[in-house]
Design an enzyme around this catalytic site. Structure first.
Site, PDB file in Angstrom:
ATOM      1  N   CYS A 169       0.862  -1.180   0.000  1.00 58.59           N
ATOM      2  CA  CYS A 169       0.000   0.000   0.000  1.00 58.59           C
ATOM      3  C   CYS A 169       0.899   1.230   0.000  1.00 58.59           C
ATOM      4  CB  CYS A 169      -0.867  -0.003   1.249  1.00 58.59           C
ATOM      5  SG  CYS A 169      -1.902   1.453   1.386  1.00 58.59           S
ATOM      6  N   TYR A 257      -6.962   6.700   6.817  1.00 60.49           N
ATOM      7  CA  TYR A 257      -8.225   5.947   6.757  1.00 60.49           C
ATOM      8  C   TYR A 257      -8.910   5.809   8.108  1.00 60.49           C
ATOM      9  CZ  TYR A 257      -7.577   4.617   1.875  1.00 60.49           C
ATOM     10  OH  TYR A 257      -7.455   4.645   0.516  1.00 60.49           O
TER      11      TYR A 257
HETATM   12  P1  NAD Z   1      -8.486  -0.274 -13.256  1.00 60.25           P
HETATM   13  O1  NAD Z   1      -9.945  -0.124 -13.143  1.00 60.25           O
HETATM   14  O2  NAD Z   1      -7.768   0.554 -14.229  1.00 60.25           O
HETATM   15  O3  NAD Z   1      -8.165  -1.818 -13.514  1.00 60.25           O
HETATM   16  C1  NAD Z   1      -6.876  -2.221 -13.851  1.00 60.25           C
HETATM   17  C2  NAD Z   1      -6.939  -3.311 -14.885  1.00 60.25           C
HETATM   18  O4  NAD Z   1      -7.361  -4.547 -14.317  1.00 60.25           O
HETATM   19  C3  NAD Z   1      -7.929  -3.024 -16.027  1.00 60.25           C
HETATM   20  O5  NAD Z   1      -7.230  -2.832 -17.230  1.00 60.25           O
HETATM   21  C4  NAD Z   1      -8.826  -4.250 -16.029  1.00 60.25           C
HETATM   22  O6  NAD Z   1      -9.230  -4.648 -17.310  1.00 60.25           O
HETATM   23  C5  NAD Z   1      -7.955  -5.273 -15.354  1.00 60.25           C
HETATM   24  N1  NAD Z   1      -8.654  -6.469 -14.888  1.00 60.25           N
HETATM   25  C6  NAD Z   1      -9.896  -6.590 -14.367  1.00 60.25           C
HETATM   26  N2  NAD Z   1     -10.158  -7.867 -14.073  1.00 60.25           N
HETATM   27  C7  NAD Z   1      -9.045  -8.579 -14.389  1.00 60.25           C
HETATM   28  C8  NAD Z   1      -8.690  -9.956 -14.311  1.00 60.25           C
HETATM   29  N3  NAD Z   1      -9.547 -10.875 -13.858  1.00 60.25           N
HETATM   30  N4  NAD Z   1      -7.466 -10.335 -14.755  1.00 60.25           N
HETATM   31  C9  NAD Z   1      -6.594  -9.431 -15.244  1.00 60.25           C
HETATM   32  N5  NAD Z   1      -6.876  -8.120 -15.337  1.00 60.25           N
HETATM   33  C10 NAD Z   1      -8.090  -7.703 -14.916  1.00 60.25           C
HETATM   34  O7  NAD Z   1      -7.877  -0.117 -11.791  1.00 60.25           O
HETATM   35  P2  NAD Z   1      -6.803   0.896 -11.176  1.00 60.25           P
HETATM   36  O8  NAD Z   1      -7.512   2.117 -10.763  1.00 60.25           O
HETATM   37  O9  NAD Z   1      -5.626   0.993 -12.017  1.00 60.25           O
HETATM   38  O10 NAD Z   1      -6.445   0.104  -9.847  1.00 60.25           O
HETATM   39  C11 NAD Z   1      -5.941  -1.204  -9.931  1.00 60.25           C
HETATM   40  C12 NAD Z   1      -5.980  -1.887  -8.600  1.00 60.25           C
HETATM   41  O11 NAD Z   1      -5.014  -1.333  -7.736  1.00 60.25           O
HETATM   42  C13 NAD Z   1      -7.319  -1.766  -7.869  1.00 60.25           C
HETATM   43  O12 NAD Z   1      -7.636  -2.986  -7.234  1.00 60.25           O
HETATM   44  C14 NAD Z   1      -7.055  -0.688  -6.859  1.00 60.25           C
HETATM   45  O13 NAD Z   1      -7.877  -0.757  -5.736  1.00 60.25           O
HETATM   46  C15 NAD Z   1      -5.637  -0.985  -6.518  1.00 60.25           C
HETATM   47  N6  NAD Z   1      -4.897   0.100  -5.860  1.00 60.25           N
HETATM   48  C16 NAD Z   1      -4.213  -0.242  -4.748  1.00 60.25           C
HETATM   49  C17 NAD Z   1      -3.505   0.699  -4.047  1.00 60.25           C
HETATM   50  C18 NAD Z   1      -2.795   0.276  -2.813  1.00 60.25           C
HETATM   51  O14 NAD Z   1      -2.422   1.103  -2.010  1.00 60.25           O
HETATM   52  N7  NAD Z   1      -2.585  -1.022  -2.592  1.00 60.25           N
HETATM   53  C19 NAD Z   1      -3.467   2.035  -4.512  1.00 60.25           C
HETATM   54  C20 NAD Z   1      -4.172   2.354  -5.679  1.00 60.25           C
HETATM   55  C21 NAD Z   1      -4.879   1.364  -6.357  1.00 60.25           C
HETATM   56  C1  G6P Z   2      -4.773   5.182  -1.744  1.00 55.19           C
HETATM   57  C2  G6P Z   2      -4.702   3.821  -1.274  1.00 55.19           C
HETATM   58  C3  G6P Z   2      -5.276   2.859  -2.151  1.00 55.19           C
HETATM   59  C4  G6P Z   2      -6.533   3.351  -2.762  1.00 55.19           C
HETATM   60  C5  G6P Z   2      -6.248   4.575  -3.532  1.00 55.19           C
HETATM   61  C6  G6P Z   2      -7.474   5.158  -4.180  1.00 55.19           C
HETATM   62  O1  G6P Z   2      -3.948   6.047  -1.279  1.00 55.19           O
HETATM   63  O2  G6P Z   2      -3.557   3.409  -0.660  1.00 55.19           O
HETATM   64  O3  G6P Z   2      -5.328   1.613  -1.612  1.00 55.19           O
HETATM   65  O4  G6P Z   2      -7.079   2.397  -3.559  1.00 55.19           O
HETATM   66  O5  G6P Z   2      -5.547   5.508  -2.827  1.00 55.19           O
HETATM   67  O6  G6P Z   2      -7.071   6.054  -5.144  1.00 55.19           O
HETATM   68  P1  G6P Z   2      -8.063   6.573  -6.264  1.00 55.19           P
HETATM   69  O7  G6P Z   2      -7.334   7.630  -6.980  1.00 55.19           O
HETATM   70  O8  G6P Z   2      -8.370   5.361  -7.107  1.00 55.19           O
HETATM   71  O9  G6P Z   2      -9.285   7.051  -5.544  1.00 55.19           O
HETATM   72 MN    MN Z   3      -3.762   1.286  -0.062  1.00 58.90          MN
END
Ligand code: NAD
Ligand code: G6P
Ligand code: MN
Length: 437
Positions: A169, A257
């Site tokens: 994260c 959060y």
């Molecule tokens: P997004 O909506 O752009 O999705 C990313 C990609 O995943 C898309 O291109 C989609 O087609 C693909 N996808 C969907 N189902 C799939 C599957 N079964 N197999 C392979 N690919 C698949 O999402 P995003 O906004 O880029 O975020 C991606 C992920 O990262 C989300 O789960 C989001 O919550 C997470 N995220 C995590 C953090 C963190 O702190 N850990 C921070 C930001 C985003």
């Molecule tokens: C964060 C978190 C993520 C979360 C994201 C949402 O800072 O660590 O886990 O998913 O922001 O960002 P967004 O731009 O998609 O609202």
């Molecule tokens: Mn996060």
């Protein structure tokens, strides 16, 4: 030479990841990089994949970039598998936000009913990915960025039995940067210790002389005259001020959060106001994403555009790429990750997944011992952990009673008829992505 596979390669965060890998090119002997997506993300992956190739060419590196819709083809002999997928894309997130909000409870990507449903959709997919990994790359590390990252990591380790999983994260990064700026110090001159769950952790800070600086930071960040000015660098959380006396009483620095729990009423009121009069975060993010993909289409763009910092996950590559480099080089670097507790937090089950400061070596994350939490934190975290465990159990079994229990335990969902209504509406809205229910 290593092969890295990124599942959800069509994400607009991909340039962030590529930039992070390029910055660490001397620590990472990369041969191949595979981006994998599904049909729904194919067009996005083409655009961002070309952008990735331009960035790598501009850095004069010979890494091969492959784009694939065939997960099995991509996973063959992988060394590191990173995930950044979103089951159902942003339309599914919009439902997670809107359905609870329309019923008077918080609708948010990783918290409350929406966060529970994101887990319900994601857990079956991560377990299917692991089945493919068992067959095709049995020694690979799984680096999970996909939310809810704590629960997805716990499902991977405890149900998928994939011990080599680490969850990430970017929130700790924001708090570390904030502390450095408030104390006018370099990260290397401070010592951070985090403990809790993903999006539900606290931290303490010391300086090189061994003096604890936590109380000073609480004063400088959370005293009423300072809070207005303080910035955790999280674009997606509305920064309503914490109660200063409450933060002082705990004596630990909260994460952004925690506002949803400590300030449930005003945070909910704000979210409902945005929903009624304006738009939810999913709609804001859809627009940002559209602008980003317009930029990525420019064949002259070969670096990560500034616009990406408007996303809440900015700087995630620092975590992901540092983690891979630390495993690869057995560095022992201290990082905040989701990993098995192993007794680090005395108040939580030994084998559950927690988000803690850990030393990263070639055999993974070794959490630093934190000890016991004060009662004011212990009660909440035990509840939240039990909620997470019940969510994962329900995601795997599809048991309606387990799902309702997860709702009942979650502090952001009032128990009763409305909870059942929201549960049923979300089950219906997401039924295409809930094979186990
Ligand atoms: P997004 O909506 O752009 O999705 C990313 C990609 O995943 C898309 O291109 C989609 O087609 C693909 N996808 C969907 N189902 C799939 C599957 N079964 N197999 C392979 N690919 C698949 O999402 P995003 O906004 O880029 O975020 C991606 C992920 O990262 C989300 O789960 C989001 O919550 C997470 N995220 C995590 C953090 C963190 O702190 N850990 C921070 C930001 C985003
Ligand atoms: C964060 C978190 C993520 C979360 C994201 C949402 O800072 O660590 O886990 O998913 O922001 O960002 P967004 O731009 O998609 O609202
Ligand atoms: Mn996060």
């Amino acid at each position: 030479k290593i092969k890295i596979v990124t599942i959800g390669g069509g994400s607009s965060y991909t340039p962030e990841l590529i930039e992070g890998l390029i910055l660490r090119k001397d620590q990472l002997p990369i041969a191949e990089l595979w981006l994998v997506d599904i049909e729904d993300g194919a067009e996005k992956m083409e655009i961002v994949g070309s952008m990735a190739r331009r960035m790598i060419a501009a850095a004069k590196l010979d890494w091969q970039v492959h784009l694939s819709l065939d997960r099995k083809e991509a996973l063959k002999d992988a060394d590191y598998v990173t995930t950044q997928f979103r089951v159902g894309l942003l339309d599914a997130r919009l439902k997670d936000e809107v359905i609870p909000l329309a019923n008077g409870m918080l609708g948010q990507e990783t918290n409350g009913a929406g966060g529970i449903f994101k887990a319900f959709r994601t857990v079956p997919v991560i377990l299917a990915i692991i089945e493919d990994m068992r067959e095709l790359c049995p020694n690979a590390w799984l680096v999970d960025f996909t939310n809810p990252a704590g629960m997805v990591t716990e499902a991977a380790i405890n149900y998928g039995k994939w011990e080599k999983t680490v969850g990430l994260c970017n929130v700790p990064f924001g708090h570390i940067t904030q502390a450095c700026s408030v104390l006018a110090a370099n990260e290397n001159d401070l010592y951070f210790k985090f403990a809790g769950l993903n999006h539900f952790h606290w931290h303490r800070v010391w300086d090189r002389q061994g003096n604890e600086r936590t109380a000073e930071l609480i004063e400088k960040i959370y005293s009423p005259d300072q809070q207005e000015k303080s910035d955790e660098g999280l674009k997606n959380i509305h920064q309503i001020p914490f109660n200063f006396d409450q933060v002082k009483h705990l004596g630990l620095l909260p994460c952004g959060y925690h506002r949803y729990y400590y300030l449930q009423e005003p945070m909910l009121a704000h979210a409902i106001e945005e929903f009624d009069n304006y738009e939810t975060r999913a709609e804001v993010v859809k627009k940002t994403e559209a602008r980003l993909f317009e930029l990525y289409k420019d064949v002259n763009l070969n670096y990560k555009p500034e616009e990406l910092s408007q996303r809440g996950g900015a700087h995630y590559s620092d975590a992901a790429c540092d983690l891979i480099a630390s495993i690869q080089n057995n560095s022992g670097k201290l990082m905040v990750v989701s990993t098995r507790n192993h007794g680090a937090i005395a108040d939580l089950p030994f084998d559950c997944v927690v988000e803690v400061t850990a030393a990263i070596t070639s055999h993974g994350a070794e959490p630093l011992r934190w000890g016991a939490l004060p009662p004011a934190a212990r009660g909440m975290i035990q509840l939240m952990k039990a909620m997470e465990e019940t969510v994962i159990e329900a995601a795997v079994s599809g048991d309606y009673g387990a799902a309702l229990h997860a709702f009942t335990i979650n502090p952001l969902i009032p128990a009763g008829d409305t909870a059942i209504k929201v549960l049923d509406q979300l089950l219906y809205a997401h039924k295409a992505y809930l094979p186990n229910f």
